[in-house]
Motif scaffolding. Sequence first.
Motif, short mmCIF file in Angstrom:
data_model
loop_
_atom_site.label_atom_id
_atom_site.label_comp_id
_atom_site.label_asym_id
_atom_site.label_seq_id
_atom_site.Cartn_x
_atom_site.Cartn_y
_atom_site.Cartn_z
N LYS A 130 61.83 46.37 112.87
CA LYS A 130 62.33 45.88 114.16
C LYS A 130 61.30 44.92 114.73
O LYS A 130 60.10 45.16 114.63
CB LYS A 130 62.57 47.04 115.13
N ASP A 131 61.77 43.84 115.34
CA ASP A 131 60.88 42.82 115.91
C ASP A 131 59.85 42.34 114.90
O ASP A 131 58.66 42.21 115.21
CB ASP A 131 60.20 43.35 117.18
N LYS A 132 60.29 42.14 113.65
CA LYS A 132 59.47 41.63 112.56
C LYS A 132 58.32 42.55 112.17
O LYS A 132 57.35 42.12 111.54
CB LYS A 132 58.94 40.23 112.89
N LYS A 133 58.41 43.83 112.53
CA LYS A 133 57.40 44.81 112.13
C LYS A 133 58.06 45.95 111.38
O LYS A 133 59.19 46.32 111.68
CB LYS A 133 56.66 45.36 113.35
N ILE A 134 57.33 46.50 110.41
CA ILE A 134 57.82 47.66 109.68
C ILE A 134 57.05 48.88 110.18
O ILE A 134 55.84 48.82 110.38
CB ILE A 134 57.67 47.47 108.15
N TYR A 135 57.77 49.96 110.43
CA TYR A 135 57.19 51.14 111.08
C TYR A 135 57.05 52.31 110.12
O TYR A 135 57.84 52.49 109.21
CB TYR A 135 58.08 51.57 112.26
N ASN A 136 56.03 53.12 110.39
CA ASN A 136 55.77 54.34 109.63
C ASN A 136 56.38 55.52 110.37
O ASN A 136 56.01 55.78 111.51
CB ASN A 136 54.24 54.50 109.49
N LEU A 137 57.32 56.22 109.74
CA LEU A 137 57.91 57.42 110.35
C LEU A 137 57.11 58.67 110.05
O LEU A 137 56.96 59.54 110.89
CB LEU A 137 59.33 57.64 109.83
N ASN A 138 56.63 58.79 108.82
CA ASN A 138 55.83 59.96 108.44
C ASN A 138 55.05 59.65 107.18
O ASN A 138 55.25 58.60 106.57
CB ASN A 138 56.73 61.19 108.23
N THR A 139 54.16 60.55 106.78
CA THR A 139 53.33 60.32 105.60
C THR A 139 53.68 61.25 104.45
O THR A 139 52.87 61.50 103.56
CB THR A 139 51.83 60.46 105.95
N TRP A 140 54.90 61.76 104.45
CA TRP A 140 55.38 62.56 103.31
C TRP A 140 56.00 61.63 102.28
O TRP A 140 56.70 60.68 102.62
CB TRP A 140 56.42 63.58 103.78
N ILE A 141 55.76 61.93 101.00
CA ILE A 141 56.30 61.12 99.92
C ILE A 141 57.21 61.98 99.06
O ILE A 141 56.83 63.08 98.63
CB ILE A 141 55.16 60.50 99.09
N LYS A 142 58.42 61.49 98.80
CA LYS A 142 59.39 62.20 97.99
C LYS A 142 59.27 61.74 96.54
O LYS A 142 59.52 60.57 96.24
CB LYS A 142 60.80 61.95 98.51
N THR A 143 58.83 62.66 95.67
CA THR A 143 58.66 62.31 94.26
C THR A 143 58.69 63.58 93.42
O THR A 143 58.86 64.68 93.93
CB THR A 143 57.36 61.50 94.06
N SER A 144 58.47 63.41 92.13
CA SER A 144 58.52 64.55 91.21
C SER A 144 57.12 65.09 90.94
O SER A 144 56.12 64.38 91.09
CB SER A 144 59.16 64.13 89.89
N LYS A 145 57.06 66.34 90.52
CA LYS A 145 55.80 66.96 90.14
C LYS A 145 55.18 66.21 88.97
O LYS A 145 53.96 66.05 88.88
CB LYS A 145 56.02 68.43 89.79
N ASP A 146 56.03 65.70 88.05
CA ASP A 146 55.53 64.92 86.91
C ASP A 146 54.78 63.67 87.37
O ASP A 146 53.72 63.34 86.83
CB ASP A 146 56.68 64.51 85.98
N ALA A 147 55.35 62.97 88.37
CA ALA A 147 54.69 61.75 88.88
C ALA A 147 53.35 62.09 89.52
O ALA A 147 52.35 61.40 89.30
CB ALA A 147 55.59 61.04 89.88
N VAL A 148 53.33 63.16 90.31
CA VAL A 148 52.09 63.58 90.98
C VAL A 148 51.02 63.93 89.96
O VAL A 148 49.87 63.50 90.07
CB VAL A 148 52.37 64.77 91.94
N SER A 149 51.40 64.68 88.92
CA SER A 149 50.39 65.09 87.93
C SER A 149 49.98 63.93 87.02
O SER A 149 48.80 63.77 86.72
CB SER A 149 50.89 66.28 87.11
N SER A 150 50.93 63.08 86.61
CA SER A 150 50.56 61.97 85.72
C SER A 150 49.66 60.95 86.42
O SER A 150 48.82 60.32 85.79
CB SER A 150 51.80 61.29 85.14
N LEU A 151 49.83 60.80 87.73
CA LEU A 151 48.99 59.87 88.50
C LEU A 151 47.73 60.55 89.04
O LEU A 151 46.93 59.91 89.72
CB LEU A 151 49.80 59.27 89.65
N LYS A 152 47.59 61.86 88.78
CA LYS A 152 46.43 62.64 89.23
C LYS A 152 46.25 62.54 90.75
O LYS A 152 45.16 62.29 91.26
CB LYS A 152 45.17 62.20 88.50
N ILE A 153 47.37 62.72 91.47
CA ILE A 153 47.38 62.65 92.93
C ILE A 153 47.06 64.04 93.49
O ILE A 153 47.62 65.04 93.04
CB ILE A 153 48.76 62.21 93.44
#
Length: 195
Positions: A61-84
């Motif tokens: 909105k008004d040429k800005k992108i906003y952050n609603l929250n810092t939760w990320i929706k992904t798989s356990k495989d992605a988290v472990s393969s990226l060592k997050i």
Amino acid sequence: GLPIGYALTISGFSVIHGSAVSLNNITACIIGFSGTGKSTLALSLLRKGCNFISEDLCIIKDKKIYNLNTWIKTSKDAVSSLKIKTESELKLENDLRNRSFYKISGIKSSDKSIPNIFYFPVNDNKRSIEKMKKNEAFKFIFSNFYRNENNNALDLNKISELSNNIDCYFFKRNIEDPIEENSHYLYKHFVSLAA
């Protein structure tokens, strides 16, 4: 994200299905349909030093992108393969891709920024990043834009403004390649634009 996305459109926000990160005050949105690897690419870019802006919904909105929250929706495989490293996990019930919401440890985030680049991941047999023509950009933004009505002139004007004012790129990658190879290629391109 669907009910929230449509509720935000009614409140005057432009909402696009994608994840967003920033680097050196340049913000890139990774936009696409479910299953195109947006969240995994964004996670991988965070590991390379990018700041987190948003996940699943790019809210503008008004040429800005906003952050609603810092939760990320992904798989356990992605988290472990990226060592997050994660702080918390909220399991998504009945999710066909067996994903969860994760709170990521040590995440650097920004509340709002100006979107500069849209990447559209597409599957190909070789890796490349190609600038899109304005009419191509319009079509891809339209496909991922939350609309209450397909013929709403205000929504079409918003999509047109985004496609005219933001550099849009096809990110062609081979999904058989490891995520790190694809994200490194994307990161190098992003760094070249953010320099």
